[in-house]
Scaffold this motif. Structure first.
Motif, PDB file in Angstrom:
ATOM      1  N   HIS A  62       0.846  -1.197   0.000  1.00  0.00           N
ATOM      2  CA  HIS A  62       0.000   0.000   0.000  1.00  0.00           C
ATOM      3  C   HIS A  62       0.883   1.249   0.000  1.00  0.00           C
ATOM      4  O   HIS A  62       1.939   1.277   0.623  1.00  0.00           O
ATOM      5  CB  HIS A  62      -0.912   0.004   1.227  1.00  0.00           C
ATOM      6  N   SER A  63       0.431   2.272  -0.661  1.00  0.00           N
ATOM      7  CA  SER A  63       1.209   3.495  -0.820  1.00  0.00           C
ATOM      8  C   SER A  63       1.151   4.347   0.448  1.00  0.00           C
ATOM      9  O   SER A  63       0.083   4.835   0.828  1.00  0.00           O
ATOM     10  CB  SER A  63       0.670   4.305  -2.004  1.00  0.00           C
ATOM     11  N   ASP A  64       2.300   4.503   1.089  1.00  0.00           N
ATOM     12  CA  ASP A  64       2.428   5.376   2.241  1.00  0.00           C
ATOM     13  C   ASP A  64       2.983   6.732   1.785  1.00  0.00           C
ATOM     14  O   ASP A  64       3.266   6.928   0.594  1.00  0.00           O
ATOM     15  CB  ASP A  64       3.354   4.732   3.281  1.00  0.00           C
ATOM     16  N   LEU A  65       3.154   7.655   2.725  1.00  0.00           N
ATOM     17  CA  LEU A  65       3.572   9.006   2.374  1.00  0.00           C
ATOM     18  C   LEU A  65       4.735   9.469   3.237  1.00  0.00           C
ATOM     19  O   LEU A  65       4.767   9.225   4.442  1.00  0.00           O
ATOM     20  CB  LEU A  65       2.408   9.986   2.559  1.00  0.00           C
ATOM     21  N   ILE A  66       5.674  10.147   2.587  1.00  0.00           N
ATOM     22  CA  ILE A  66       6.743  10.869   3.265  1.00  0.00           C
ATOM     23  C   ILE A  66       6.540  12.345   2.946  1.00  0.00           C
ATOM     24  O   ILE A  66       6.452  12.733   1.769  1.00  0.00           O
ATOM     25  CB  ILE A  66       8.134  10.414   2.785  1.00  0.00           C
ATOM     26  N   LEU A  67       6.469  13.186   3.977  1.00  0.00           N
ATOM     27  CA  LEU A  67       6.199  14.605   3.784  1.00  0.00           C
ATOM     28  C   LEU A  67       7.300  15.460   4.405  1.00  0.00           C
ATOM     29  O   LEU A  67       7.745  15.197   5.516  1.00  0.00           O
ATOM     30  CB  LEU A  67       4.865  15.005   4.429  1.00  0.00           C
ATOM     31  N   SER A  68       7.732  16.471   3.658  1.00  0.00           N
ATOM     32  CA  SER A  68       8.597  17.472   4.266  1.00  0.00           C
ATOM     33  C   SER A  68       7.778  18.274   5.276  1.00  0.00           C
ATOM     34  O   SER A  68       6.548  18.312   5.199  1.00  0.00           O
ATOM     35  CB  SER A  68       9.176  18.397   3.201  1.00  0.00           C
ATOM     36  N   ALA A  69       8.468  18.923   6.200  1.00  0.00           N
ATOM     37  CA  ALA A  69       7.744  19.661   7.232  1.00  0.00           C
ATOM     38  C   ALA A  69       8.566  20.847   7.711  1.00  0.00           C
ATOM     39  O   ALA A  69       9.770  20.722   7.960  1.00  0.00           O
ATOM     40  CB  ALA A  69       7.423  18.747   8.416  1.00  0.00           C
ATOM     41  N   LEU A  70       7.912  21.995   7.793  1.00  0.00           N
ATOM     42  CA  LEU A  70       8.484  23.185   8.413  1.00  0.00           C
ATOM     43  C   LEU A  70       7.445  23.823   9.314  1.00  0.00           C
ATOM     44  O   LEU A  70       6.256  23.848   8.975  1.00  0.00           O
ATOM     45  CB  LEU A  70       8.913  24.216   7.367  1.00  0.00           C
ATOM     46  N   LYS A  71       7.897  24.333  10.435  1.00  0.00           N
ATOM     47  CA  LYS A  71       7.006  25.080  11.305  1.00  0.00           C
ATOM     48  C   LYS A  71       6.961  26.526  10.815  1.00  0.00           C
ATOM     49  O   LYS A  71       7.958  27.237  10.851  1.00  0.00           O
ATOM     50  CB  LYS A  71       7.498  25.029  12.752  1.00  0.00           C
ATOM     51  N   ILE A  72       5.784  26.926  10.314  1.00  0.00           N
ATOM     52  CA  ILE A  72       5.593  28.287   9.804  1.00  0.00           C
ATOM     53  C   ILE A  72       4.350  28.890  10.461  1.00  0.00           C
ATOM     54  O   ILE A  72       3.265  28.328  10.336  1.00  0.00           O
ATOM     55  CB  ILE A  72       5.419  28.287   8.270  1.00  0.00           C
ATOM     56  N   PRO A  73       4.485  30.102  11.069  1.00  0.00           N
ATOM     57  CA  PRO A  73       5.766  30.713  11.419  1.00  0.00           C
ATOM     58  C   PRO A  73       6.498  29.909  12.502  1.00  0.00           C
ATOM     59  O   PRO A  73       5.850  29.125  13.182  1.00  0.00           O
ATOM     60  CB  PRO A  73       5.352  32.090  11.918  1.00  0.00           C
ATOM     61  N   PRO A  74       7.836  30.029  12.596  1.00  0.00           N
ATOM     62  CA  PRO A  74       8.740  31.022  12.022  1.00  0.00           C
ATOM     63  C   PRO A  74       9.696  30.454  10.982  1.00  0.00           C
ATOM     64  O   PRO A  74      10.849  30.854  10.953  1.00  0.00           O
ATOM     65  CB  PRO A  74       9.506  31.484  13.242  1.00  0.00           C
ATOM     66  N   PHE A  75       9.312  29.538  10.129  1.00  0.00           N
ATOM     67  CA  PHE A  75      10.200  28.910   9.147  1.00  0.00           C
ATOM     68  C   PHE A  75      11.270  28.091   9.864  1.00  0.00           C
ATOM     69  O   PHE A  75      12.453  28.183   9.604  1.00  0.00           O
ATOM     70  CB  PHE A  75      10.834  29.958   8.227  1.00  0.00           C
ATOM     71  N   GLU A  76      10.818  27.258  10.762  1.00  0.00           N
ATOM     72  CA  GLU A  76      11.700  26.503  11.649  1.00  0.00           C
ATOM     73  C   GLU A  76      11.834  25.067  11.188  1.00  0.00           C
ATOM     74  O   GLU A  76      10.861  24.431  10.755  1.00  0.00           O
ATOM     75  CB  GLU A  76      11.112  26.538  13.070  1.00  0.00           C
ATOM     76  N   SER A  77      13.054  24.525  11.288  1.00  0.00           N
ATOM     77  CA  SER A  77      13.325  23.140  10.908  1.00  0.00           C
ATOM     78  C   SER A  77      12.470  22.172  11.712  1.00  0.00           C
ATOM     79  O   SER A  77      12.200  22.387  12.891  1.00  0.00           O
ATOM     80  CB  SER A  77      14.805  22.810  11.139  1.00  0.00           C
ATOM     81  N   MET A  78      12.065  21.077  11.040  1.00  0.00           N
ATOM     82  CA  MET A  78      11.307  20.009  11.693  1.00  0.00           C
ATOM     83  C   MET A  78      11.776  18.663  11.160  1.00  0.00           C
ATOM     84  O   MET A  78      12.494  18.581  10.158  1.00  0.00           O
ATOM     85  CB  MET A  78       9.800  20.158  11.415  1.00  0.00           C
ATOM     86  N   GLN A  79      11.338  17.610  11.823  1.00  0.00           N
ATOM     87  CA  GLN A  79      11.589  16.265  11.355  1.00  0.00           C
ATOM     88  C   GLN A  79      10.691  15.955  10.164  1.00  0.00           C
ATOM     89  O   GLN A  79       9.520  16.354  10.127  1.00  0.00           O
ATOM     90  CB  GLN A  79      11.311  15.267  12.483  1.00  0.00           C
ATOM     91  N   VAL A  80      11.247  15.275   9.169  1.00  0.00           N
ATOM     92  CA  VAL A  80      10.441  14.772   8.065  1.00  0.00           C
ATOM     93  C   VAL A  80       9.361  13.850   8.626  1.00  0.00           C
ATOM     94  O   VAL A  80       9.588  13.118   9.588  1.00  0.00           O
ATOM     95  CB  VAL A  80      11.336  14.022   7.051  1.00  0.00           C
ATOM     96  N   GLN A  81       8.157  13.872   8.015  1.00  0.00           N
ATOM     97  CA  GLN A  81       7.004  13.152   8.551  1.00  0.00           C
ATOM     98  C   GLN A  81       6.662  11.907   7.712  1.00  0.00           C
ATOM     99  O   GLN A  81       6.890  11.887   6.497  1.00  0.00           O
ATOM    100  CB  GLN A  81       5.785  14.079   8.580  1.00  0.00           C
ATOM    101  N   ALA A  82       6.108  10.906   8.375  1.00  0.00           N
ATOM    102  CA  ALA A  82       5.694   9.672   7.710  1.00  0.00           C
ATOM    103  C   ALA A  82       4.243   9.355   8.053  1.00  0.00           C
ATOM    104  O   ALA A  82       3.850   9.399   9.226  1.00  0.00           O
ATOM    105  CB  ALA A  82       6.584   8.507   8.128  1.00  0.00           C
ATOM    106  N   LEU A  83       3.431   9.038   7.028  1.00  0.00           N
ATOM    107  CA  LEU A  83       2.031   8.652   7.207  1.00  0.00           C
ATOM    108  C   LEU A  83       1.817   7.276   6.596  1.00  0.00           C
ATOM    109  O   LEU A  83       2.153   7.040   5.431  1.00  0.00           O
ATOM    110  CB  LEU A  83       1.083   9.660   6.546  1.00  0.00           C
ATOM    111  N   GLN A  84       1.262   6.371   7.382  1.00  0.00           N
ATOM    112  CA  GLN A  84       1.065   4.986   6.957  1.00  0.00           C
ATOM    113  C   GLN A  84      -0.367   4.759   6.484  1.00  0.00           C
ATOM    114  O   GLN A  84      -1.326   5.170   7.134  1.00  0.00           O
ATOM    115  CB  GLN A  84       1.382   4.044   8.109  1.00  0.00           C
ATOM    116  N   ASN A  85      -0.480   4.077   5.347  1.00  0.00           N
ATOM    117  CA  ASN A  85      -1.760   3.777   4.712  1.00  0.00           C
ATOM    118  C   ASN A  85      -2.264   2.415   5.190  1.00  0.00           C
ATOM    119  O   ASN A  85      -1.514   1.431   5.193  1.00  0.00           O
ATOM    120  CB  ASN A  85      -1.546   3.759   3.194  1.00  0.00           C
ATOM    121  N   ASP A  86      -3.539   2.338   5.564  1.00  0.00           N
ATOM    122  CA  ASP A  86      -4.100   1.053   5.998  1.00  0.00           C
ATOM    123  C   ASP A  86      -4.531   0.179   4.828  1.00  0.00           C
ATOM    124  O   ASP A  86      -5.070  -0.918   5.035  1.00  0.00           O
ATOM    125  CB  ASP A  86      -5.276   1.270   6.958  1.00  0.00           C
ATOM    126  N   GLY A  87      -4.315   0.643   3.604  1.00  0.00           N
ATOM    127  CA  GLY A  87      -4.706  -0.101   2.419  1.00  0.00           C
ATOM    128  C   GLY A  87      -6.024   0.345   1.843  1.00  0.00           C
ATOM    129  O   GLY A  87      -6.368  -0.002   0.708  1.00  0.00           O
TER     130      GLY A  87
END
Length: 405
Positions: A329-354
């Motif tokens: 099943h197709s899962d997702l990897i998403l970039s992530a920034l905290k805006i405001p203030p354009f702050e670094s974050m951990q890359v995010q992962a979302l799991q698909n149940d099918g």
């Protein structure tokens, strides 16, 4: 008593401290799905703005290399040694700094070698290079028909002649998107087909995607725009695109930065995911939650975000479809920034149940070291182990490489 001397006590403490440090480091750079090998496998340049990445074998050695689109620096080629370790081959592209946003690769001139096209925004310096098949390129940027403040870029055969054509998404004072057809009489040259092929609009486009969205075997067009609305256009097979707003349910105003198409719910029909910002580094203006629109099989797309996608407060400039748990099943990897203030974050992962329902599983999937202002993400098997890997571009923070496990 054993270990009673100060020397032995100190030694035991040091060993335990070393073990704890190693365990923390291991947990920080590795999960059961990925291992972060950035420090050993990539050139280190934490100040670069890598906005887009494409993985492709450009020198014919069977290994995926990386072509990087950089903002305010010359674009780059990283060559892969076959183990997933990349070396920077300098001087391949023009040693000029442009506001480059996106890169795509295809064999435009039909010589069997991969070519590269970049588009830039503020300085409007698009670039086009013909590959020689050995990791070198010839600059033929003068062949591109028009300049523009470009953000979106995609390639595909829109008129059925077997040649890759180009769609450019534009912003700026005159934000008409471009359609450039590859010239069948002179492959690798382009015919500006914008007036004939695309409706005249103020597009304000950040992302363009060519995909067959209504099941007729012809690539259609979906655009993600920084100014609403996003747009869906069907192709007649000859490169003439007609907009169908009635088929695209848009329930909230969006500032979209990337469009993904994939089969989210397993019904064999491509669905649409809009990746969004709250603003481009400013104040909180719009809901940045990724919007999932489900295809009914006839090219009608219904927004089912509320029941399928977790609400998010972070902004997303890019993402990738990636079955990281290998369940089909197709899962997702998403970039992530905290805006405001354009702050670094951990890359995010979302799991698909099918069935197209996603849950956030970042802590289980993404190494804690994968933090930055993440941008373009490329997927490919860079170390030849049969498992796809992630190359993550970043803005002003170190690009990262995660090997799939």
């Amino acid at each position: 008593m054993p270990f009673s001397s100060p020397g032995k006590s100190y030694m035991i403490t040091a060993v335990l401290s070393f073990v704890v440090t190693c365990n923390v480091f291991s947990q920080n750079t590795e999960t059961k799905y990925f291992k972060d090998v950035t420090t050993t496998h990539l050139p280190i340049d934490a100040g670069a703005h890598t906005l887009d990445v494409v993985l492709a074998d450009v020198n014919g050695d069977g290994h995926l290399d990386a072509v990087l689109a950089l903002e305010n620096l010359p674009n780059r080629l990283y060559l892969n040694d076959g183990t997933g370790k990349f070396g920077w081959k300098k001087g391949v592209f023009a040693e000029e700094a442009h506001d480059t946003e996106h890169v795509r690769i295809a064999d435009f001139d039909k010589d069997g070698n991969l070519d590269v096209i970049f588009v830039a925004e503020d300085d409007q310096k698009h670039e086009f290079y013909l590959g020689d098949g050995n990791g070198t390129f010839r600059n033929v940027s003068e062949r591109l028909p028009s300049k523009s403040e470009a953000n979106g870029l995609d390639i595909g055969d829109v008129n059925g002649d077997g040649l890759p054509d180009v769609i450019v998404g534009n912003t700026g004072p005159t934000p008409q998107n471009f359609l450039w057809l590859n010239n069948p009489e002179k492959p690798g040259y382009f015919i500006d087909y914008t007036k004939e092929g695309l409706p005249e609009r103020r597009w304000e486009t950040q992302s363009v995607k060519l995909a067959d969205l209504n099941g007729d075997g012809i690539p259609d067009l979906i655009t993600g725009n920084e100014v609403p609305p996003n747009r869906l256009l069907f192709n007649d097979g000859k490169g003439h695109f007609t907009e169908h707003p009635e088929k695209l349910e848009l329930t909230v105003p969006l500032h979209t930065r990337e469009v993904l198409t994939f089969d989210a719910n397993g019904d064999k029909h491509p669905d649409i995911l809009f990746l969004n910002l709250t603003s481009n580094g400013g104040k909180f203006e719009k809901d940045p939650t990724a919007r999932l629109l489900i295809n009914d099989g006839k090219g009608n797309f219904k927004d089912e975000t509320a029941k399928r996608i977790p609400k998010q407060e972070y902004s997303t400039y890019a993402g990738a479809v990636f079955d990281f748990n290998h369940d089909g099943h197709s899962d997702l990897i998403l970039s992530a920034l905290k805006i405001p203030p354009f702050e670094s974050m951990q890359v995010q992962a979302l799991q698909n149940d099918g069935k197209g329902n996603f849950k956030l599983v970042t802590s289980e999937v993404i190494p804690g070291s994968t933090v930055g202002r993440s941008w373009g993400i490329a997927v490919g098997d860079v170390n030849g182990d049969g498992k796809p890997d992630l190359f993550i571009g970043q803005w002003g923070t170190q690009a990262r490489l995660l090997l799939g496990k």
